[in-house]
Design a protein around this motif. Structure first.
Motif, PDB file in Angstrom:
ATOM      1  N   GLY A  92       1.543   5.191  16.704  1.00  0.00           N
ATOM      2  CA  GLY A  92       0.437   5.689  17.863  1.00  0.00           C
ATOM      3  C   GLY A  92      -0.885   4.913  17.529  1.00  0.00           C
ATOM      4  O   GLY A  92      -0.918   3.813  17.073  1.00  0.00           O
ATOM      5  N   ALA A  93      -1.832   5.821  17.621  1.00  0.00           N
ATOM      6  CA  ALA A  93      -3.120   5.230  17.703  1.00  0.00           C
ATOM      7  C   ALA A  93      -3.842   4.958  16.419  1.00  0.00           C
ATOM      8  O   ALA A  93      -4.885   4.074  16.036  1.00  0.00           O
ATOM      9  CB  ALA A  93      -4.030   5.969  18.557  1.00  0.00           C
ATOM     10  N   ARG A  94      -3.538   5.853  15.478  1.00  0.00           N
ATOM     11  CA  ARG A  94      -3.912   5.487  13.827  1.00  0.00           C
ATOM     12  C   ARG A  94      -2.633   6.015  12.977  1.00  0.00           C
ATOM     13  O   ARG A  94      -2.052   6.836  13.163  1.00  0.00           O
ATOM     14  CB  ARG A  94      -5.061   6.609  13.604  1.00  0.00           C
ATOM     15  N   ALA A  95      -2.974   5.336  11.662  1.00  0.00           N
ATOM     16  CA  ALA A  95      -2.018   5.716  10.662  1.00  0.00           C
ATOM     17  C   ALA A  95      -2.904   5.659   9.350  1.00  0.00           C
ATOM     18  O   ALA A  95      -3.693   5.057   8.960  1.00  0.00           O
ATOM     19  CB  ALA A  95      -0.996   4.753  10.446  1.00  0.00           C
ATOM     20  N   LEU A  96      -2.537   6.694   8.361  1.00  0.00           N
ATOM     21  CA  LEU A  96      -3.173   6.796   7.141  1.00  0.00           C
ATOM     22  C   LEU A  96      -1.919   6.683   6.003  1.00  0.00           C
ATOM     23  O   LEU A  96      -0.789   7.426   6.579  1.00  0.00           O
ATOM     24  CB  LEU A  96      -3.668   8.341   6.831  1.00  0.00           C
ATOM     25  N   TYR A  97      -2.123   5.793   5.178  1.00  0.00           N
ATOM     26  CA  TYR A  97      -0.601   5.538   4.222  1.00  0.00           C
ATOM     27  C   TYR A  97      -1.088   6.215   3.096  1.00  0.00           C
ATOM     28  O   TYR A  97      -2.018   6.084   2.356  1.00  0.00           O
ATOM     29  CB  TYR A  97      -0.803   3.879   4.111  1.00  0.00           C
ATOM     30  N   ILE A  98       0.045   6.836   2.613  1.00  0.00           N
ATOM     31  CA  ILE A  98      -0.045   7.776   1.506  1.00  0.00           C
ATOM     32  C   ILE A  98       0.667   7.266   0.183  1.00  0.00           C
ATOM     33  O   ILE A  98       1.918   6.694   0.360  1.00  0.00           O
ATOM     34  CB  ILE A  98       0.580   8.856   1.670  1.00  0.00           C
ATOM     35  N   PHE A  99      -0.128   7.042  -0.671  1.00  0.00           N
ATOM     36  CA  PHE A  99       0.244   6.511  -2.179  1.00  0.00           C
ATOM     37  C   PHE A  99       0.150   7.430  -3.370  1.00  0.00           C
ATOM     38  O   PHE A  99      -0.521   8.453  -3.229  1.00  0.00           O
ATOM     39  CB  PHE A  99      -0.368   5.216  -2.464  1.00  0.00           C
ATOM     40  N   GLN A 100       1.059   7.230  -4.210  1.00  0.00           N
ATOM     41  CA  GLN A 100       0.905   8.086  -5.635  1.00  0.00           C
ATOM     42  C   GLN A 100       0.571   7.031  -6.770  1.00  0.00           C
ATOM     43  O   GLN A 100       1.645   6.100  -6.874  1.00  0.00           O
ATOM     44  CB  GLN A 100       2.377   8.856  -5.787  1.00  0.00           C
ATOM     45  N   GLY A 101      -0.591   6.913  -7.149  1.00  0.00           N
ATOM     46  CA  GLY A 101      -0.921   5.949  -8.059  1.00  0.00           C
ATOM     47  C   GLY A 101      -0.957   4.646  -7.097  1.00  0.00           C
ATOM     48  O   GLY A 101      -1.317   4.533  -6.122  1.00  0.00           O
ATOM     49  N   ASN A 102      -0.148   3.433  -7.544  1.00  0.00           N
ATOM     50  CA  ASN A 102       0.016   2.250  -6.597  1.00  0.00           C
ATOM     51  C   ASN A 102       1.320   2.228  -6.005  1.00  0.00           C
ATOM     52  O   ASN A 102       1.607   1.171  -5.479  1.00  0.00           O
ATOM     53  CB  ASN A 102      -0.244   1.065  -7.804  1.00  0.00           C
ATOM     54  N   VAL A 103       2.040   3.327  -5.964  1.00  0.00           N
ATOM     55  CA  VAL A 103       3.390   3.223  -5.375  1.00  0.00           C
ATOM     56  C   VAL A 103       3.328   3.791  -3.861  1.00  0.00           C
ATOM     57  O   VAL A 103       2.866   5.084  -3.723  1.00  0.00           O
ATOM     58  CB  VAL A 103       4.335   4.022  -6.199  1.00  0.00           C
ATOM     59  N   ASP A 104       3.732   3.268  -3.174  1.00  0.00           N
ATOM     60  CA  ASP A 104       3.795   3.599  -1.355  1.00  0.00           C
ATOM     61  C   ASP A 104       5.015   4.631  -1.635  1.00  0.00           C
ATOM     62  O   ASP A 104       5.941   4.366  -2.017  1.00  0.00           O
ATOM     63  CB  ASP A 104       3.973   2.527  -0.804  1.00  0.00           C
ATOM     64  N   THR A 105       4.416   5.786  -1.005  1.00  0.00           N
ATOM     65  CA  THR A 105       5.513   7.001  -0.807  1.00  0.00           C
ATOM     66  C   THR A 105       6.312   6.645   0.195  1.00  0.00           C
ATOM     67  O   THR A 105       7.233   7.562   0.661  1.00  0.00           O
ATOM     68  CB  THR A 105       4.772   8.337  -0.958  1.00  0.00           C
ATOM     69  N   LEU A 106       5.989   5.725   1.224  1.00  0.00           N
ATOM     70  CA  LEU A 106       6.564   5.558   2.442  1.00  0.00           C
ATOM     71  C   LEU A 106       6.166   6.862   3.388  1.00  0.00           C
ATOM     72  O   LEU A 106       6.875   6.988   4.607  1.00  0.00           O
ATOM     73  CB  LEU A 106       7.976   5.385   2.462  1.00  0.00           C
ATOM     74  N   TYR A 107       5.202   7.832   3.198  1.00  0.00           N
ATOM     75  CA  TYR A 107       4.817   8.859   3.599  1.00  0.00           C
ATOM     76  C   TYR A 107       3.671   8.410   4.669  1.00  0.00           C
ATOM     77  O   TYR A 107       2.463   7.816   4.106  1.00  0.00           O
ATOM     78  CB  TYR A 107       4.531   9.804   2.738  1.00  0.00           C
ATOM     79  N   ARG A 108       3.683   8.790   6.078  1.00  0.00           N
ATOM     80  CA  ARG A 108       2.371   8.486   6.766  1.00  0.00           C
ATOM     81  C   ARG A 108       1.983   9.713   7.589  1.00  0.00           C
ATOM     82  O   ARG A 108       2.857  10.493   7.943  1.00  0.00           O
ATOM     83  CB  ARG A 108       2.884   7.554   7.676  1.00  0.00           C
TER      84      ARG A 108
END
Length: 224
Positions: free
Chosen positions: A166-182
């Motif tokens: 969509g129009a915006r995305a917020l990218y979620i990390f734990q430390g420096n690891v991408d959770t692949l959660y958006r």
């Protein structure tokens, strides 16, 4: 006994009959037809969910019939031990809260997908993007091979109204690891408040724009 009818009486009677005849030819006046009652204009809904013609990809207005009132953006009383600016996603109620000072929060209705239910915990917003490119993870491509054309090697899906983020995305990390959660937008408003087949946490495009503007990079996120 016969009555003598004078000329004056005859003329008077004749004029009366003419008057009645003319009255009978006159159109009958009727009451105006009742006008349909228009529902009151919900100005808050129009303000929050009206069209966004100035976006890079202009957004259409949301039909109020497809977004239940309980899932519309609103400020609510909300007591939390988390810092102001923390995002709290309650997957049991399909709500996202942005904690504010003085015991309030901005509440948004969300839709949840497979990743939305599988991941929980504490993390941070590593970065955020307007009109992002979508790159399906390898696991999704394995399940749905036709998505290979949007792989990272192929540059992902370009931004637009048909892009799942969509129009915006917020990218979620734990430390420096991408959770692949958006946290991301959606052009499927009917999916809010429901569990959809894939994806993380989706908000109405107008809502994710509002959230994007309020959240700073590095903000904490708690998913329950």
């Amino acid at each position: 006994m016969t009555r003598n009818v004078t000329r004056r009486q005859a003329l008077s009677g004749g004029l009366a009959m003419v008057g009645l005849a003319l009255a009978g030819c006159s159109p009958t006046r009727t009451a105006p037809a009742p006008q349909p009652v228009r529902p009151p204009v919900d100005r808050d809904f129009i303000l929050n969910y009206g069209s966004r013609p100035n976006e890079e990809f202009p957004l259409p207005a949301i039909d109020p019939k497809v977004l239940e009132p309980k899932f519309r953006r609103t400020r609510v009383a909300y007591q939390s031990n988390e810092d102001d600016g923390t995002i709290i996603v309650d997957t049991t109620s399909f709500y996202l809260y942005l904690v504010e000072p003085s015991g309030t929060a901005m509440r948004y209705g969300v839709g949840l997908g497979r990743q939305g239910f599988e991941w929980s915990g504490r993390a941070r917003v590593a970065w955020k993007r307007p009109w992002p490119t979508w790159t399906p993870p390898a696991e999704m491509i394995a399940r749905e091979p036709h998505l290979e054309k949007y792989s990272a090697e192929n540059g992902g899906m370009q931004p637009g109204l048909g892009n799942p983020l969509g129009a915006r995305a917020l990218y979620i990390f734990q430390g420096n690891v991408d959770t692949l959660y958006r946290l991301h937008g959606t052009n499927e408003p009917a999916s809010i408040g429901k569990a959809v087949s894939s994806g993380c946490v989706r908000l109405i495009n107008q809502d994710v724009i509002d959230l994007y503007d309020r959240v700073r990079p590095g903000a904490k996120i708690v998913v329950t």
